[in-house]
Design a protein around this motif. Sequence first.
Motif, mmCIF file in Angstrom:
data_model
loop_
_atom_site.group_PDB
_atom_site.id
_atom_site.type_symbol
_atom_site.label_atom_id
_atom_site.label_comp_id
_atom_site.label_asym_id
_atom_site.label_seq_id
_atom_site.Cartn_x
_atom_site.Cartn_y
_atom_site.Cartn_z
ATOM 1 N N GLY A 162 44.507 -51.339 64.619
ATOM 2 C CA GLY A 162 43.681 -52.604 65.040
ATOM 3 C C GLY A 162 44.496 -54.035 64.249
ATOM 4 O O GLY A 162 44.350 -54.813 64.869
ATOM 5 N N SER A 163 44.947 -53.720 62.954
ATOM 6 C CA SER A 163 45.448 -54.827 62.269
ATOM 7 C C SER A 163 46.596 -55.019 62.956
ATOM 8 O O SER A 163 47.022 -56.538 63.339
ATOM 9 N N LEU B 231 38.470 -53.711 67.210
ATOM 10 C CA LEU B 231 38.785 -53.027 65.700
ATOM 11 C C LEU B 231 38.054 -51.893 65.588
ATOM 12 O O LEU B 231 36.868 -51.914 65.220
ATOM 13 N N SER C 127 38.883 -51.006 61.349
ATOM 14 C CA SER C 127 39.947 -51.912 60.881
ATOM 15 C C SER C 127 39.529 -53.442 60.716
ATOM 16 O O SER C 127 38.201 -53.827 61.002
#
Length: 236
Positions: free
Chosen positions: A122-123, A141, A144
Amino acid sequence: MAVVVAVVGFLWWARPQPLLPEAEAALSSTPAATFEAGVDGRLTWVATAAPPTIGLVLYTGGKVPPAAYAPAARAIAEAGFLVAIVPAPFNLAIMDTNAAARVIDEHPEIATWAVGGHSLGGSSAALFVDGHPGIVDGLVLWASYASVDLSSDGLRALVAYGSLDAGVGSYSDPANLAKLGSDVTVEAIEGGNHEQMGWYTGQPNDPPAAIGRQAQQDRVIAATVGLLRSLEAPAS
């Protein structure tokens, strides 16, 4: 000799998390979604009821093989979308944050895109958005958060996580949520943990979940489908 030891140590550390049987079983087509495994390791499902116009590119969690997210990806695609899970060197999405660009370039029939992923994935997806302004409309996300400020990108964002996940403080931090802008949906899944965002096992330092994996997955899938469907309407 030191270099050899370092390389061996890295390879041991980067060994993939074990998959559960449900992961491999989902690498298939259904009446509602067609599956394709790319030569590059990409996994793609496309809804069959009607040609989809909205797509989602998913990045994997750290050291987690793409197939771990196959059951969720297939279920999301069956709701009317194209969903692609992109591989990365050593299953570390941060090593190929541009992976979504190749999917987007190869599917000109998709008018609207979202990107996202689990944990490190997600990051990494957030970094893709930051480096490609105006390309995607949604960010997903799973357990995350974004390390970059995307508040001016006009995104619709979903932040979904289990309440027992050790990283809840980061996912729910008001400062981190503010980086996503004003159109953010938070899905806190009571009793869920980190590894139940996928179908794998062995997540280090992860508290045991208080709900079943499928129950947590159902919540994640429903929230993600809701985000994708919202992209059919103009953002607020």
